[in-house]
Design an enzyme around this catalytic site. Structure first.
Site, short mmCIF file in Angstrom:
data_model
loop_
_atom_site.label_atom_id
_atom_site.label_comp_id
_atom_site.label_asym_id
_atom_site.label_seq_id
_atom_site.Cartn_x
_atom_site.Cartn_y
_atom_site.Cartn_z
N GLU A 25 26.10 -5.24 39.04
CA GLU A 25 26.95 -3.99 39.64
C GLU A 25 28.32 -4.55 39.34
OE1 GLU A 25 28.46 -4.01 43.32
OE2 GLU A 25 26.77 -5.13 44.28
N LYS A 87 35.54 3.36 43.83
CA LYS A 87 34.38 2.87 44.10
C LYS A 87 33.15 4.11 44.08
CE LYS A 87 32.31 1.22 48.47
NZ LYS A 87 32.53 0.91 49.93
N SER A 141 25.30 2.84 54.84
CA SER A 141 25.27 2.72 53.44
C SER A 141 24.43 3.60 52.57
CB SER A 141 25.67 1.36 53.13
OG SER A 141 25.54 1.20 51.56
N ASP A 143 23.42 2.68 49.87
CA ASP A 143 22.65 1.80 49.21
C ASP A 143 21.25 1.79 49.89
OD1 ASP A 143 24.96 0.95 47.96
OD2 ASP A 143 25.02 -1.11 49.07
N LYS A 160 25.72 -9.01 54.62
CA LYS A 160 26.60 -9.89 55.46
C LYS A 160 26.41 -9.45 56.99
CE LYS A 160 30.40 -11.17 52.55
NZ LYS A 160 30.42 -10.13 51.23
#
Ligand code: PSU
Ligand code: MN
Length: 302
Positions: A25, A87, A141, A143, A160
């Site tokens: 990425e 982003k 997210s 994601d 995290k």
């Protein structure tokens, strides 16, 4: 042929010959690390992929083109631009292409572009997840939703503890994403090998992961799998120290009213500042470790 996608000739050749390819990425380059360590790391990670028998394809958006595989100059450019580059998550993709803009791809968009290019394995550091306090902020997210829908294996070091890891696992379970632990039953938490939470299954070889991917494909199951690979022991950080730092970063973000796509970059930057160079070194080590495993999984896919 996808009219918006440029596949680097070396990547295209490897794909045509059925050779292993690993996607990488670019938000980690622009927003995840400072210059020049970001560029140095991106190039070193590509080298690790090569040393382990695969071709690296760093993914980004440049001048409104989807790129699978970047040149050194393009990586250098993204690294220098840093946070000036957009982003890019799923919602941004079409807008950036229509406007001819540059974009750094998150885990979500890197998965999408990898899938368009026919790349099945992707290595990164950490994924986005359900944020602490998501019960009121609804900050989850993109994601995770991408893992639910796009057929790519994502190799990471867990997530995290700036996130609510327990809720992140719940979300992945709801959306049918298997969470595998490489050589471990415990979910790794990026800087540390432990989180106190369990993965769904332990796996012990790249071949085993490749077999799971093959069966999913035979069954026509859509969606990705998440391979969590603990940070190597020698780089693992002190959990009390690093967790205290992350608590502080989360409290600061809340106090300063940081919201939306700014949250993750803010937290990453604060954790980095508060820990000095240590966290950056650990971060670089774990990304390389993930690149190695991803290359071996790509190799085992045959
Ligand atoms: N977590 C990290 N390092 C990162 C990111 C997350 O430890 O670099 C980046 C990745 O690109 C990830 C994105 O896809 O942040 C998630 O952002 P958000 O939480 O806004 O979805
Ligand atoms: Mn968010």
């Amino acid at each position: 042929m996808n009219p918006y996608l440029d596949i680097h000739p070396e990547v295209a050749k490897a794909l045509a010959q059925g050779k292993p390819v690993v996607a990488l990425e670019s938000t980690i380059i622009s927003h995840g690390m400072p210059y020049p360590q970001n560029v140095r790391t991106a190039l070193a990670v590509e080298e690790v992929v090569r040393q382990n028998g695969a071709v690296p394809a760093t993914i980004a958006i440049l001048g409104g083109r989807l790129k699978a595989g970047l040149t050194r100059e393009e990586i250098e450019y993204l690294g220098q631009q840093g946070q000036k580059v957009t982003k890019t998550s799923r919602r941004d993709l079409a807008v950036l292409l229509a406007k001819g803009m540059d974009g750094a791809t998150t885990v979500a968009t890197t998965m999408m572009i990898a899938c368009m290019a026919g790349i099945r394995v992707f290595a990164t550091g950490g994924i986005g997840g359900v944020h602490r306090g998501a019960g009121t902020t609804m900050d989850i997210s993109a994601d995770l939703q991408e893992l639910a829908r796009t057929d790519v294996a994502v190799v990471c070091a867990g997530a995290k503890a700036i996130l609510d890891l327990k809720l992140t696992l719940e979300y992945l379970e709801t959306h049918g994403v298997p969470v595998l632990g490489y050589g471990t039953e415990e979910l790794p938490a990026f800087y540390t090998r432990t989180s106190g939470l369990k993965v769904d299954y332990r796996v012990d070889s790249p071949e085993e992961i490749a077999r799971i991917m093959a069966v999913r494909s035979d069954l026509g199951l859509s969606g990705g799998i998440l391979v969590t690979n603990p940070i190597p022991e020698e780089w693992s950080m002190d959990p009390v120290l690093i967790n205290g730092t992350m608590d502080r970063a989360v409290a600061e973000a809340e106090a300063q009213g940081i919201t939306g796509k700014e949250v993750t970059p803010f937290l990453l930057a604060r954790v980095k500042e508060l820990t000095g160079g240590d966290s950056l070194e650990a971060n670089i080590a774990l990304v390389k470790n993930n690149a190695r495993l991803a290359a071996r999984i790509a190799g085992a896919l045959g």
